[in-house]
Design a protein around this motif. Sequence first.
Motif, mmCIF file in Angstrom:
data_model
loop_
_atom_site.group_PDB
_atom_site.id
_atom_site.type_symbol
_atom_site.label_atom_id
_atom_site.label_comp_id
_atom_site.label_asym_id
_atom_site.label_seq_id
_atom_site.Cartn_x
_atom_site.Cartn_y
_atom_site.Cartn_z
ATOM 1 N N GLN A 293 118.986 50.102 13.564
ATOM 2 C CA GLN A 293 120.137 50.013 14.461
ATOM 3 C C GLN A 293 120.344 48.592 14.977
ATOM 4 N N GLU A 294 119.240 47.862 15.156
ATOM 5 C CA GLU A 294 119.344 46.469 15.578
ATOM 6 C C GLU A 294 120.102 45.641 14.546
ATOM 7 N N LEU A 295 119.800 45.869 13.267
ATOM 8 C CA LEU A 295 120.463 45.112 12.209
ATOM 9 C C LEU A 295 121.899 45.590 12.013
ATOM 10 N N ARG A 296 122.106 46.865 12.201
ATOM 11 C CA ARG A 296 123.472 47.380 12.082
ATOM 12 C C ARG A 296 124.373 46.767 13.152
ATOM 13 N N ARG A 297 123.866 46.692 14.382
ATOM 14 C CA ARG A 297 124.651 46.062 15.448
ATOM 15 C C ARG A 297 124.797 44.561 15.203
ATOM 16 N N ALA A 298 123.743 43.944 14.668
ATOM 17 C CA ALA A 298 123.788 42.494 14.438
ATOM 18 C C ALA A 298 124.879 42.113 13.444
ATOM 19 N N THR A 299 125.164 42.998 12.488
ATOM 20 C CA THR A 299 126.185 42.732 11.473
ATOM 21 C C THR A 299 127.528 43.348 11.829
ATOM 22 N N ASP A 300 127.653 43.880 13.066
ATOM 23 C CA ASP A 300 128.880 44.548 13.500
ATOM 24 C C ASP A 300 129.211 45.694 12.558
ATOM 25 N N GLU A 301 128.219 46.571 12.390
ATOM 26 C CA GLU A 301 128.375 47.761 11.536
ATOM 27 C C GLU A 301 128.669 47.361 10.087
ATOM 28 N N PHE A 302 128.042 46.301 9.611
ATOM 29 C CA PHE A 302 128.254 45.798 8.250
ATOM 30 C C PHE A 302 129.741 45.522 7.997
ATOM 31 N N ASN A 303 130.328 44.861 8.954
ATOM 32 C CA ASN A 303 131.747 44.519 8.878
ATOM 33 C C ASN A 303 131.995 43.585 7.694
ATOM 34 N N GLN A 304 133.090 43.831 6.977
ATOM 35 C CA GLN A 304 133.428 43.012 5.811
ATOM 36 C C GLN A 304 133.652 41.547 6.186
ATOM 37 N N ILE A 305 134.033 41.312 7.439
ATOM 38 C CA ILE A 305 134.222 39.930 7.887
ATOM 39 C C ILE A 305 132.906 39.157 7.819
ATOM 40 N N ASN A 306 131.805 39.868 8.014
ATOM 41 C CA ASN A 306 130.488 39.229 8.009
ATOM 42 C C ASN A 306 129.828 39.210 6.636
ATOM 43 N N LYS A 307 130.527 39.690 5.630
ATOM 44 C CA LYS A 307 129.936 39.743 4.292
ATOM 45 C C LYS A 307 129.855 38.345 3.699
#
Length: 683
Positions: free
Chosen positions: A327-341
């Motif tokens: 959950q820490e990593l999921r929040r860190a990536t903003d729910e694996f947002n495509q913007i952060n890909k």
Amino acid sequence: MQRRRAGRAHHPVLPAAAVLTHLLLAAATVAGADEPGTPAILATVCGARQTPDPEGFDVSFVTTLEMIYQNVTRSGYGAAGSGAGNDTVFGLGQCLAYLSPTDCQLCYAQSRVKLPHCLPADGGRIYLDGCFLRYGADNFTAVATDASDTAVCRSNATGGPPAPGFAAAAAALVRNVTAAAPSARGYYYASSSPESGRAPRAYAAAQCWRSLNASACAACVASARDRVLRQCLPGAAEGYGLNAGCVVRYSTRPFYLPADAAGGGGSSTRHTVIIVIASVFSAVAVIGIAFVWTKMRSRRDHLQDDMDGSGEIIRAIAASHLSFKYQELRRATDEFNQINKLGQGGYGSVYKGVLPDGREVAVKRLFFNTRQWADQFFNEVRLVSQVQHKNLVKLLGCSVEGPESLLVYEYLCNTSLDHYLFDAFKKNALDWERRFEIILGTAEGLSYLHNASEIRIIHRDIKASNILLDERFRPKIADFGLARNFMEDQSHLSTGLAGTFGYMAPEYIVHGQLTEKADIYSYGVLVLEIITGRKNHNSVASSAEGLSLMALIWKHYNAGTLMELLDPNLREQCSEEEAVQVFHVGLLCAQASPNLRPPMWKVVEMLSGRDKVLPRPTQPPFINVKGSNAKSDGSGSTSLLSNSDKSPFSLNQLSVSGVEARESERYKSGPNSRSSERQRKRR
């Protein structure tokens, strides 16, 4: 250089992780496609068109298949779609009604493992003995029949024709079940022929996918029926009509009955145990370690067979220095947002993440939950945690507790080399000094892997997208999912073919024999791409002469005109001697004969200016590839077969000859003063 997670970078991998690696791979072997108890593949059909956006399409593909899985495990059927535009993927999966829930789960897991082999085709379908799975860029869920419909016919165990009278009984039965299926519950109907002293009993079933309506189902089973009767009877003891919207099957065996009802006895009990075990491990491959093992723990009173102690292993990893919370990593990536890909490889996507303390990380999200997924994940954890070098990306940790497994790396702000090298505008940031440092730094990193690390490692996928760049454009080799380590006394490894075409050495493609020389070949191709600014794999199509990048370089090498191929952005930034030296090193590494390629420590010496005279390169492989712009020279084509995977593929007009080139005296010159000065500055 990015900040490291405190107290983690120099620790070896937890022993439990290595134990878990062996456990998972052994489990995957139990559930492998060629093992008893797994459903047989009847037919696989891959589309003829390729998707225009393979990376985006792959993400939608995985999402769609995961959505289907959630429904298939509940009801035996699932249809879904995800993505938008060129990334849209529709999918449909269904188990035949006679499969138990356990067998359905096993069958779907096997189909999901195999269907990705069709990618990057924009459509594909696979028929297994008991289930069906399909994906496509267009919504096909209401399609009953199409041009890919087929039939599969099988002989009996002795190889001879069925007993007299069986063909007539089977034909009559197939007509009966196909007539009844469209109005039956779930579009499924199964029956057997009457007992008769004159003809052996036949068994048959017909089923349409639930996405069809009754009239489409009737048309589908009628088409499959006619194909089976025409192609399989009277000679085959078993036949399948495999249509886009239905399956029709007949057999001499009561395939739709439970094993004990069919008279399996004690052997059927053993078979059931094998299937249950294989099903559990296939589920591991499909839905993730933690999810499945949580289920296993919750069912322990029923199974009474927690023989692997997997729950304890997961908890041990979770308590280790490598562990991150999902959950820490999921929040860190903003729910694996495509913007952060940040990018995507063959087995996963990479996202930028910001941890609660403000540190930036790169999170690799593995999306093919198969045996290869277990290989990829634990291979990276095991190997990367044991190596430390300035030109290797640092593994900070991993997450194994959530519904999918994640790898956490240091974040490098300039992403990967290919984002700059093959972009007409961004490549301006790569001046000669930076490109030379990338070439030399990558060589130093590979030399460390091959010779100086505690374990001897072959990367297997050296290419521009796997060279990451830090804030000063210094290179770091990344993506060790395909890497393999050697024992000291091993001369080579025999492996399944893996890597990226265009960077793969000829001896590896043909024989499946892996040595560090395969990395050296890939490195040579990469060097030539860096200095020319051109991609190797699509150079035929982009060349006015219809020649590959290798062929062009070899042609100009023989003519003494290599400077014509130098990236125009570099022509005012380096001397001819410097450029030719790098061309020369690239050609030496990319020679057809692996024995002639210099070891990486020697390459470092060549680039560092310690070798005064370089040996003459011999002809590289694959230089006779001709594009549509080139005139035919009348040469034939060579078909190569990988002994490791028994999968034929054609590489048009490839040459692996080692004819020695004519060489101009100018290419014998040693390094110039500018390169020597550069090395003094680096040191």
